[in-house]
Design a protein around this motif. Structure first.
Motif, PDB file in Angstrom:
ATOM      1  N   LEU A  25       0.830  -1.209   0.000  1.00  0.00           N
ATOM      2  CA  LEU A  25       0.000   0.000   0.000  1.00  0.00           C
ATOM      3  C   LEU A  25       0.864   1.259   0.000  1.00  0.00           C
ATOM      4  N   PHE A  26       1.980   1.206   0.685  1.00  0.00           N
ATOM      5  CA  PHE A  26       2.910   2.334   0.662  1.00  0.00           C
ATOM      6  C   PHE A  26       3.381   2.598  -0.768  1.00  0.00           C
ATOM      7  N   ARG A  27       3.765   1.541  -1.456  1.00  0.00           N
ATOM      8  CA  ARG A  27       4.224   1.705  -2.837  1.00  0.00           C
ATOM      9  C   ARG A  27       3.097   2.199  -3.744  1.00  0.00           C
ATOM     10  N   THR A  32       6.423   9.264  -5.482  1.00  0.00           N
ATOM     11  CA  THR A  32       7.822   9.195  -5.895  1.00  0.00           C
ATOM     12  C   THR A  32       8.306   7.753  -5.804  1.00  0.00           C
ATOM     13  N   SER A  33       9.543   7.530  -6.212  1.00  0.00           N
ATOM     14  CA  SER A  33      10.100   6.172  -6.167  1.00  0.00           C
ATOM     15  C   SER A  33      10.545   5.831  -4.746  1.00  0.00           C
ATOM     16  N   ILE A  42       9.173   0.442   7.293  1.00  0.00           N
ATOM     17  CA  ILE A  42       7.791  -0.039   7.388  1.00  0.00           C
ATOM     18  C   ILE A  42       7.748  -1.407   8.071  1.00  0.00           C
ATOM     19  N   VAL A  43       8.660  -2.296   7.686  1.00  0.00           N
ATOM     20  CA  VAL A  43       8.712  -3.622   8.315  1.00  0.00           C
ATOM     21  C   VAL A  43       9.017  -3.499   9.800  1.00  0.00           C
ATOM     22  N   ALA A  74       0.594   5.090   5.818  1.00  0.00           N
ATOM     23  CA  ALA A  74       0.203   6.501   5.766  1.00  0.00           C
ATOM     24  C   ALA A  74       1.259   7.374   6.428  1.00  0.00           C
ATOM     25  N   ALA A  75       1.766   6.928   7.578  1.00  0.00           N
ATOM     26  CA  ALA A  75       2.817   7.675   8.266  1.00  0.00           C
ATOM     27  C   ALA A  75       4.098   7.696   7.439  1.00  0.00           C
TER      28      ALA A  75
END
Length: 212
Positions: A25-27, A32-33, A42-43, A74-75
């Motif tokens: 979801l972050f990707r 941006t890349s 995130i992990v 989201a963060a």
């Protein structure tokens, strides 16, 4: 197998899957890349959240999983791009409401559900008023607040207030560290608020669970 150990293993496996979903979801919401460090962060955040949620009452584990899937990415987006995507805050709010309604029905905790709704209004209202009067925080933070307010409101006024105050204290701490690390400057005028909001919520909920 010890029943408690079995529950912990299920929570661990569940949050491992949540970490994968959070990364995807972050990707999907990042403009941006992404960098490898973003995924590592995130992990790590998901692992910490999973460990914290293991101490929460079983009725709140679904809420913790929602934080991992939606609030963590989201963060992360907020850190990278200084925005909190609607594509993450909207499902988080809906999912949190459903999870807490289900918890109230299963545990016969309707007063807690009422407080959860109050918490959503209070934290969301505080940030909305601030946004209208000053332009800060950003609209994404305002939309994130009701979901976090629901979770802490479920636990009671004390923990709701602890989360709100704690988010600003952590924001000040993160801002100081960011200045020292030259991650941003005073001229930037705005720092990511979603990470300290999420951290304060998880910390408050975990202390509440451990204190009984």
């Amino acid at each position: 197998m010890d029943p408690l150990l079995s529950i912990d293993l299920r929570v661990a496996v569940g949050f491992a899957l949540c970490g994968l979903v959070a990364a995807l979801l972050f990707r999907a919401t990042l403009r941006t890349s992404p960098k490898r460090l973003h995924y590592v962060a995130i992990v790590a955040a998901t692992v910490i959240l999973g460990a914290a949620t293991a101490a929460w009452p079983p009725s709140m584990i679904a809420a913790g999983a929602l934080l991992a899937v939606c609030a963590v990415p989201a963060a992360a987006v907020d850190v990278v791009e200084h925005r909190v995507p609607d594509r993450l805050t909207a499902p988080l709010a809906a999912g949190m409401a459903i999870a807490l309604v289900a918890a109230a029905l299963l545990t016969d905790s309707m007063p807690s559900l009422t407080m959860a709704l109050v918490g959503a209004v209070v934290w969301g209202g505080v940030l909305f008023v601030s946004f209208v009067l000053t332009g800060d925080p950003g609209p994404g933070d305002v939309k994130l607040a009701p979901s976090l307010g629901m979770l802490l409101g479920w636990l009671g006024w004390k923990w709701l207030l602890a989360g709100i105050v704690g988010s600003y204290l952590l924001a000040a701490l993160f801002a100081g560290l960011g200045l020292l690390a030259k991650r941003w400057t005073l001229r930037d005028g705005r720092m990511p608020l979603a990470p300290p909001m999420l951290a304060a919520t998880v910390l408050s909920a975990t202390i509440a669970a451990l204190s009984g």
